[in-house]
Scaffold this motif. Structure first.
Motif, PDB file in Angstrom:
ATOM      1  N   ASP A  40      15.720  15.597 -10.997  1.00  0.00           N
ATOM      2  CA  ASP A  40      15.572  14.415 -10.161  1.00  0.00           C
ATOM      3  C   ASP A  40      16.963  13.854  -9.876  1.00  0.00           C
ATOM      4  O   ASP A  40      17.914  14.111 -10.624  1.00  0.00           O
ATOM      5  CB  ASP A  40      14.719  13.378 -10.893  1.00  0.00           C
ATOM      6  CG  ASP A  40      14.182  12.298  -9.965  1.00  0.00           C
ATOM      7  OD1 ASP A  40      14.390  12.408  -8.744  1.00  0.00           O
ATOM      8  OD2 ASP A  40      13.544  11.366 -10.468  1.00  0.00           O
ATOM      9  N   SER A  88       9.800  26.609  -6.323  1.00  0.00           N
ATOM     10  CA  SER A  88       8.468  27.046  -6.702  1.00  0.00           C
ATOM     11  C   SER A  88       8.515  28.458  -7.251  1.00  0.00           C
ATOM     12  O   SER A  88       9.045  29.372  -6.614  1.00  0.00           O
ATOM     13  CB  SER A  88       7.546  27.006  -5.474  1.00  0.00           C
ATOM     14  OG  SER A  88       6.329  27.659  -5.744  1.00  0.00           O
ATOM     15  N   LEU A  91      17.176  14.806 -16.295  1.00  0.00           N
ATOM     16  CA  LEU A  91      15.724  14.700 -16.213  1.00  0.00           C
ATOM     17  C   LEU A  91      15.181  15.374 -14.953  1.00  0.00           C
ATOM     18  O   LEU A  91      15.849  15.413 -13.914  1.00  0.00           O
ATOM     19  CB  LEU A  91      15.305  13.228 -16.210  1.00  0.00           C
ATOM     20  CG  LEU A  91      15.780  12.380 -17.394  1.00  0.00           C
ATOM     21  CD1 LEU A  91      15.242  10.955 -17.264  1.00  0.00           C
ATOM     22  CD2 LEU A  91      15.382  12.996 -18.724  1.00  0.00           C
ATOM     23  N   ASP A  92      13.948  15.894 -15.068  1.00  0.00           N
ATOM     24  CA  ASP A  92      13.299  16.493 -13.909  1.00  0.00           C
ATOM     25  C   ASP A  92      12.511  15.445 -13.143  1.00  0.00           C
ATOM     26  O   ASP A  92      12.546  14.245 -13.466  1.00  0.00           O
ATOM     27  CB  ASP A  92      12.426  17.688 -14.321  1.00  0.00           C
ATOM     28  CG  ASP A  92      11.233  17.270 -15.191  1.00  0.00           C
ATOM     29  OD1 ASP A  92      10.878  16.067 -15.226  1.00  0.00           O
ATOM     30  OD2 ASP A  92      10.642  18.162 -15.842  1.00  0.00           O
ATOM     31  N   TYR A  93      11.767  15.881 -12.112  1.00  0.00           N
ATOM     32  CA  TYR A  93      11.052  14.938 -11.258  1.00  0.00           C
ATOM     33  C   TYR A  93       9.943  14.195 -11.974  1.00  0.00           C
ATOM     34  O   TYR A  93       9.483  13.153 -11.518  1.00  0.00           O
ATOM     35  CB  TYR A  93      10.483  15.670 -10.036  1.00  0.00           C
ATOM     36  CG  TYR A  93      11.520  15.936  -8.979  1.00  0.00           C
ATOM     37  CD1 TYR A  93      11.830  14.966  -8.035  1.00  0.00           C
ATOM     38  CD2 TYR A  93      12.202  17.149  -8.924  1.00  0.00           C
ATOM     39  CE1 TYR A  93      12.791  15.191  -7.062  1.00  0.00           C
ATOM     40  CE2 TYR A  93      13.158  17.382  -7.960  1.00  0.00           C
ATOM     41  CZ  TYR A  93      13.450  16.402  -7.026  1.00  0.00           C
ATOM     42  OH  TYR A  93      14.408  16.630  -6.074  1.00  0.00           O
ATOM     43  N   ASP A  94       9.487  14.726 -13.103  1.00  0.00           N
ATOM     44  CA  ASP A  94       8.453  14.052 -13.884  1.00  0.00           C
ATOM     45  C   ASP A  94       9.039  13.159 -14.961  1.00  0.00           C
ATOM     46  O   ASP A  94       8.301  12.582 -15.764  1.00  0.00           O
ATOM     47  CB  ASP A  94       7.524  15.095 -14.525  1.00  0.00           C
ATOM     48  CG  ASP A  94       6.734  15.870 -13.485  1.00  0.00           C
ATOM     49  OD1 ASP A  94       6.284  15.250 -12.504  1.00  0.00           O
ATOM     50  OD2 ASP A  94       6.577  17.097 -13.644  1.00  0.00           O
ATOM     51  N   GLY A  95      10.382  13.042 -15.001  1.00  0.00           N
ATOM     52  CA  GLY A  95      11.029  12.209 -15.996  1.00  0.00           C
ATOM     53  C   GLY A  95      11.202  12.878 -17.339  1.00  0.00           C
ATOM     54  O   GLY A  95      11.528  12.213 -18.331  1.00  0.00           O
ATOM     55  N   ASN A  96      11.012  14.196 -17.392  1.00  0.00           N
ATOM     56  CA  ASN A  96      11.172  14.939 -18.642  1.00  0.00           C
ATOM     57  C   ASN A  96      12.544  15.591 -18.709  1.00  0.00           C
ATOM     58  O   ASN A  96      13.064  16.058 -17.691  1.00  0.00           O
ATOM     59  CB  ASN A  96      10.094  16.022 -18.752  1.00  0.00           C
ATOM     60  CG  ASN A  96       8.702  15.443 -18.757  1.00  0.00           C
ATOM     61  OD1 ASN A  96       8.436  14.468 -19.444  1.00  0.00           O
ATOM     62  ND2 ASN A  96       7.808  16.035 -17.979  1.00  0.00           N
ATOM     63  N   GLY A 129      14.876  21.691 -10.346  1.00  0.00           N
ATOM     64  CA  GLY A 129      13.915  20.600 -10.289  1.00  0.00           C
ATOM     65  C   GLY A 129      14.441  19.302 -10.851  1.00  0.00           C
ATOM     66  O   GLY A 129      13.658  18.406 -11.193  1.00  0.00           O
TER      67      GLY A 129
END
Length: 550
Positions: free
Chosen positions: A301, A42, A500-505, A299
């Motif tokens: 995934d 964060s 990829l990050d946790y939002d799939g980006n 961040g």
């Protein structure tokens, strides 16, 4: 190869947030091994550490590759040969590569029918890997054979199995599945019919090929990744912090490619994700999960953290410091006796090894078959990897020894004299040395011998060819420990190699290849990891090269 259980561990970790300075964040290697998921940092809790106060770069390259195994060398070679002069830094954590690449067999799968191979891969994946990622892998399998030839591999010195066109050829790990035949294998420098004068392994070949481009690829050993540098506003990865004593901030103008392998030598991660911190890796010692912790701070995934090419109960010396049988060995020596737990009982289909599958008919019922397919074994009609106990015993007799339960000693010494096994003239005496319940072991051996006499293992359905009785003294007990080749889990990878990050980006400027977030999330195909290293090394390098300077 160090097969002891004195696992190498990464640096002491601390949990902290982003470090912001002049719009740049230092991502940090400080994610604790436990619980990567849900631990994205964060920005509100930023640790204003002074280590990043100097926002200047010590060096810069177009592409930075982390890890000099097969994946890293494939990526670096792609930059060198297809980058139109783009510069590349290839960083290796150790004084020499010591993940899985230098120790693996070196076989890679390839195909002439990528669509059929892709359909087989999707069956193996059971939905754990997106179709577009598997399609990219299958297409890569149609290209890598020609690619290694184009880059100087000596075809006459290669071991080459042409992709099959007939289902009855059954090359595959799971040959019961549809389209499982549509690929072959190749290995650099492994043609036993000729004198091999060139490199004798794909890792050696790639190292030599990269060395020919030293004007483009700066290869540095003893240069561990300490951190990734991330833009605090956009999230793009801008470079790395790397080095042992005086780490440097090194800019990556087009991207960073993570090729740092799995977490085989992190007992904490092995226990947390696979339930087996005592397992013995069959390869090098430097895959300690450092890159996983670093990417978690950004961040990223994670996927496939519970998948592994294992486990099987491998023969060890009585001190559990070394293998007494080669960890990758055919035929499986444990077909010459039985394996029992510390309670003296058989507890699984105990004819095992890294790969001892039977060639069952194409499209037949997989749920009724037995064997070991890179440690995955039939259990309840499915083929998961089994989280084996930390200790077991392989019990065999004089005849089993003569057939190959333990390879013969050059000086003629018996296994007990070498410290490889206990020996006794009765099962009761053997049980006492093993410290297992005497009556239980006697009962188990009697039950096994009855199975051998009847020609049917009524307990675990071992093939008839493996029903070797334990009845002629001396009797032996060899210590066994759970063994495996590699982990597969890590950051989620897109079809273009992006992490990829946790939002799939995609995390801009950050890519991966090889076993660092492998595509193998359920069943594994032998030769698939080496192919993956080559394929996604190339894909990720091309994706990075397509970027404009950050």
């Amino acid at each position: 190869m160090d097969n002891s259980q004195k696992y190498a561990k990464g640096p002491e970790q601390s949990r902290r947030g982003f470090v912001k300075t002049a719009g740049v964040a230092l991502a940090g290697a400080g994610m604790a091994a436990m619980g990567l998921a849900g631990c994205a940092p964060s920005a509100q809790n930023a640790d204003k550490t002074s280590s990043a106060n100097n926002g200047t770069w010590d060096e810069e390259f177009d592409v930075i590759v982390v890890g000099a195994g097969i994946a890293g060398n494939a990526a670096a070679l792609t930059v060198a040969t297809e980058g139109n002069g783009a510069s590349c830094l290839l960083m290796e954590k150790g004084s020499a590569p010591s993940g899985n690449s230098p120790f693996c067999k070196g076989d890679a799968i390839w195909t002439k029918e990528p669509e059929k191979l892709a359909s087989y891969l999707k069956t193996l994946a059971h939905g754990t890997t997106p179709d577009d990622v598997l399609d990219a892998y299958a297409q890569g399998c149609a290209e890598i054979f020609d690619w290694v030839i184009e880059n100087g591999a000596i075809k006459e010195e290669m071991s080459i199995t042409e992709p099959a066109t007939d289902p009855e050829e059954r090359n595959a790990e799971y040959h019961e599945y549809e389209n499982s035949y549509a690929f072959g294998y190749f290995a650099v420098g492994k043609n036993s019919k000729v004198e091999v004068k060139g490199p004798n392994h794909i890792q050696v070949f790639l190292e030599q090929a990269v060395a020919q481009h030293s004007d483009i690829v700066d290869y540095r050993t003893s240069t561990p990744l300490v951190d990734l540098v991330q833009d605090a506003d956009t999230g793009a990865v801008l470079g790395v912090v790397a080095g042992e004593k005086n780490p440097k901030r090194i800019k990556a103008k087009r991207g960073v490619i993570m090729c740092c392998g799995g977490f085989e030598h992190s007992p904490e991660m092995m226990q947390n994700y696979l339930g087996q911190g005592a397992a013995v890796p069959a390869a090098g010692s430097l895959n300690t999960g450092d890159g996983h912790r670093i990417c978690a701070k950004l961040g990223a995934d994670f996927w496939h953290m519970n998948n592994v090419a294992g486990f099987w109960m491998a023969g060890r010396d009585l001190q559990n410091t070394a293998y007494t049988n080669p960890p990758i060995f055919k035929p499986a020596p444990k077909g010459f006796g039985i394996t029992v737990g510390v309670n003296g009982r058989r507890f699984y289909m105990d004819w095992d090894g890294y790969n001892v599958r039977e060639k069952y008919p194409y499209m037949s019922d997989l749920s009724l078959h037995v064997g070991s397919r890179h440690g995955h074994m039939q259990f309840g009609g499915e083929w998961p990897h089994l989280p084996m106990p930390s200790k077991a015993w392989f019990v065999f007799d004089k005849n089993g020894l003569e057939q190959g339960a333990i390879p013969p000693s050059e000086d003629g010494s018996t296994p007990d004299a070498k410290g490889y096994a206990y020996a006794a003239n009765t099962i009761e005496e053997l049980a006492m040395q093993m410290k297992v319940p005497v009556e239980e072991l006697v009962t188990t051996v009697n039950q096994w011998n009855e199975c051998c006499a009847s020609g049917k293992d009524v307990y675990f359905h071992r093939p008839e060819s493996t029903l070797v009785p334990v009845q002629e003294p001396p009797f032996y007990a060899q210590l066994c420990a759970p063994s495996f080749l590699n982990t597969d889990g890590g950051p989620v990878r897109a079809a273009d190699g992006s992490i990829l990050d946790y939002d799939g980006n995609p995390i801009k400027g950050l890519y991966s290849a090889g076993e660092f977030g492998s595509i193998w999330g359920h069943y594994y195909e032998g030769g698939g990891n080496v192919a993956e290293c080559l394929i996604f090394g190339r894909i990720s390098a091309k994706s990075a090269l397509a970027n404009t300077e950050a």
